[in-house]
Design an enzyme around this catalytic site. Sequence first.
Site, short mmCIF file in Angstrom:
data_model
loop_
_atom_site.label_atom_id
_atom_site.label_comp_id
_atom_site.label_asym_id
_atom_site.label_seq_id
_atom_site.Cartn_x
_atom_site.Cartn_y
_atom_site.Cartn_z
N HIS A 42 0.93 -1.50 0.19
CA HIS A 42 0.12 0.15 -0.56
C HIS A 42 0.77 1.05 0.39
O HIS A 42 0.55 2.14 -0.85
CB HIS A 42 -0.58 -0.10 0.66
CG HIS A 42 -2.47 -0.35 0.46
ND1 HIS A 42 -3.24 -0.65 1.32
CD2 HIS A 42 -2.10 -2.30 0.04
CE1 HIS A 42 -4.59 -1.42 1.26
NE2 HIS A 42 -3.05 -2.45 0.29
N ASP A 43 2.22 0.58 -0.11
CA ASP A 43 3.02 2.28 0.14
C ASP A 43 3.56 2.54 -0.96
O ASP A 43 3.16 3.59 -1.93
CB ASP A 43 3.79 1.96 1.50
CG ASP A 43 4.89 3.71 0.67
OD1 ASP A 43 4.63 4.62 1.57
OD2 ASP A 43 6.48 3.15 0.60
N ASP A 50 7.98 5.66 -0.71
CA ASP A 50 8.80 6.08 0.11
C ASP A 50 8.13 6.71 1.21
O ASP A 50 8.47 7.40 2.21
CB ASP A 50 8.31 7.36 -0.92
CG ASP A 50 7.29 7.87 -0.42
OD1 ASP A 50 6.17 7.16 -0.58
OD2 ASP A 50 6.67 9.00 -1.23
N SER A 52 5.24 7.30 2.11
CA SER A 52 4.34 8.32 2.90
C SER A 52 2.87 7.86 3.37
O SER A 52 2.83 8.01 4.49
CB SER A 52 3.56 8.58 1.27
OG SER A 52 3.32 7.68 0.20
N ASN A 70 -6.95 2.27 3.15
CA ASN A 70 -6.37 1.74 4.85
C ASN A 70 -7.62 2.02 5.91
O ASN A 70 -6.58 1.96 6.59
CB ASN A 70 -5.19 3.57 4.66
CG ASN A 70 -4.19 2.70 3.56
OD1 ASN A 70 -4.54 1.74 2.90
ND2 ASN A 70 -3.63 4.07 2.62
N HIS A 169 -1.99 -13.28 -0.88
CA HIS A 169 -2.71 -13.32 0.40
C HIS A 169 -3.00 -14.72 0.21
O HIS A 169 -3.77 -15.28 -0.04
CB HIS A 169 -4.26 -13.17 -0.60
CG HIS A 169 -4.98 -11.71 -1.33
ND1 HIS A 169 -5.39 -10.99 -1.91
CD2 HIS A 169 -3.27 -10.53 -0.50
CE1 HIS A 169 -5.24 -9.91 -1.29
NE2 HIS A 169 -4.77 -9.71 -0.80
N ASP A 216 -6.89 -17.03 3.37
CA ASP A 216 -6.23 -18.86 2.68
C ASP A 216 -6.88 -19.46 4.64
O ASP A 216 -5.51 -19.88 4.55
CB ASP A 216 -5.02 -18.43 2.33
CG ASP A 216 -4.29 -20.20 2.06
OD1 ASP A 216 -4.95 -21.17 1.86
OD2 ASP A 216 -3.32 -20.21 1.86
N THR A 219 -4.03 -22.63 5.18
CA THR A 219 -2.49 -22.22 6.02
C THR A 219 -2.40 -20.84 6.07
O THR A 219 -1.59 -20.19 4.99
CB THR A 219 -1.99 -22.99 4.98
OG1 THR A 219 -1.76 -22.02 2.91
CG2 THR A 219 -1.67 -24.59 4.79
C1 HEM Z 1 -4.45 -7.61 -6.87
C2 HEM Z 1 -5.04 -6.75 -6.38
C3 HEM Z 1 -4.86 -6.48 -4.47
C4 HEM Z 1 -6.53 -6.31 -4.15
C5 HEM Z 1 -7.78 -5.94 -4.67
C6 HEM Z 1 -6.46 -6.77 -2.25
C7 HEM Z 1 -6.68 -6.24 -1.39
C8 HEM Z 1 -6.92 -6.61 -0.55
C9 HEM Z 1 -8.32 -6.61 0.44
C10 HEM Z 1 -9.79 -5.82 0.52
C11 HEM Z 1 -7.54 -6.36 2.23
C12 HEM Z 1 -8.26 -6.86 2.44
C13 HEM Z 1 -8.45 -5.52 3.56
C14 HEM Z 1 -9.63 -5.30 5.35
O1 HEM Z 1 -10.04 -6.60 5.11
O2 HEM Z 1 -9.60 -4.69 5.57
C15 HEM Z 1 -6.74 -7.54 1.77
C16 HEM Z 1 -5.57 -8.17 3.04
C17 HEM Z 1 -4.42 -8.25 2.53
N1 HEM Z 1 -3.34 -8.43 1.04
FE1 HEM Z 1 -4.08 -7.64 -0.54
N2 HEM Z 1 -4.93 -7.13 -2.69
C18 HEM Z 1 -4.37 -6.57 -3.28
C19 HEM Z 1 -3.02 -7.36 -3.89
C20 HEM Z 1 -2.05 -7.51 -3.04
C21 HEM Z 1 -0.80 -7.01 -2.48
C22 HEM Z 1 0.37 -7.32 -4.51
C23 HEM Z 1 -0.05 -8.23 -1.36
C24 HEM Z 1 1.23 -7.67 -0.95
C25 HEM Z 1 1.88 -8.03 -1.75
C26 HEM Z 1 -1.51 -7.78 -0.69
C27 HEM Z 1 -1.20 -7.57 0.53
C28 HEM Z 1 -2.12 -8.45 1.42
C29 HEM Z 1 -1.70 -9.35 2.24
C30 HEM Z 1 -0.84 -9.76 3.53
C31 HEM Z 1 -3.86 -8.72 3.36
C32 HEM Z 1 -3.71 -9.79 5.20
C33 HEM Z 1 -3.25 -8.32 5.85
C34 HEM Z 1 -3.37 -8.48 7.02
O3 HEM Z 1 -4.35 -10.09 7.71
O4 HEM Z 1 -3.26 -7.62 7.76
N3 HEM Z 1 -2.73 -7.66 -1.62
N4 HEM Z 1 -6.09 -7.03 0.22
CA LIG Z 2 4.76 5.83 -1.36
CA LIG Z 3 -0.95 -20.14 3.22
#
Ligand code: HEM
Ligand SMILES: [Ca+2]
Ligand SMILES: [Ca+2]
Length: 296
Positions: A42-43, A50, A52, A70, A169, A216, A219
């Site tokens: 997200h950064d 950077d 931010s 965020n 994810h 997931d 796991t």
């Molecule tokens: C492909 C587009 C992506 C979308 C639409 C997306 C969307 C989301 C959403 C909606 C959540 C849940 C947020 C919440 O309920 O507060 C989430 C969680 C998460 N996302 Fe993504 N994401 C994307 C790509 C990525 C990428 C590229 C990464 C890191 C390389 C990432 C890492 C994560 C992680 C690790 C979580 C769980 C965070 C936690 O448990 O605190 N996501 N994402």
């Molecule tokens: Ca940034």
């Molecule tokens: Ca897993």
Amino acid sequence: QLSTNYYSSTCPKLFSTVKPVVQSAISKENRMGASILRLFFHDCFVNGCDRSLLLDDTANFTGEKNANPNKNSVRGFDVIDNIKTAVETACPGVVSCADILAIAARDSVVILGGPSWNVKLGRRDATTASMSGANNNIPGPSSNLDVLTSKFSAQGLSTTDMVTLAGAHTIGQARCTTFRSHIYNDTNIDSSFASSTQSSCPATSGSGDDNLSPLDPKTSYTFDNNYYKNLINQEGLLHSDQELYNNGSTDSQVKTYSTNPSQFNSDFAAAMIKMGDISPLTGSQGQIRKNCRVVN
Ligand code: HEM
Ligand SMILES: [Ca+2]
Ligand SMILES: [Ca+2]
């Protein structure tokens, strides 16, 4: 311009200072590794890597923490503070928050069983942030494949990179409000997965919005390729997840990763390095923040 040995003379103990702080945060709360990895994403999608995102709002400064993707969602800032404090003790005034988060994201993946990579370093920290950038650049969970592709492309990342990075994810959790529509309204979802997920996410908007489900489930705390197996079983939690395997151009890559964990691991490492290369501040740009939450 970034290099893996950037601090080798100015802060030789950098890596051995960061990792135990990440380890203890994850030991205290398993989910924290996922939260740190997401902070990096997200950064980097807003004005580059950077940091931010780490800046707090003040009476006369609007940062990114309250942007839609965020707000009530990103977490782990206190862990970054703890790492910064440890690094400042070891090497005062030398290491950027930008680099600290890049290392912490790598360490999180490694601690949870994923691949390792050599983190490129030498980024400096922003003195500005962009709420509108956060709202516009970070894809939301209801995005279709075209929107996902174009938001990654805007950052110089390919569709292939996107499918690889979405494998993040494999860990972490999401709030009901981000997947309600998918589990109640979409048809490209396994029916028993949908009903079991519905049991902790009420249909009515406004009730149970913040209830968490694992991205997931099998796991949740292991960084593996199981996310892609879920997609093939139509068990993607987010609409955007299932878009990557929905009779489209990215299906073949999902299939490959579902049976080839070592390819996923090596591609993920390479894609994280690529994401970490987005628009770094270097040279005399920006600053080395003393406190990651505030401009010096
Ligand atoms: C492909 C587009 C992506 C979308 C639409 C997306 C969307 C989301 C959403 C909606 C959540 C849940 C947020 C919440 O309920 O507060 C989430 C969680 C998460 N996302 Fe993504 N994401 C994307 C790509 C990525 C990428 C590229 C990464 C890191 C390389 C990432 C890492 C994560 C992680 C690790 C979580 C769980 C965070 C936690 O448990 O605190 N996501 N994402
Ligand atoms: Ca940034
Ligand atoms: Ca897993």
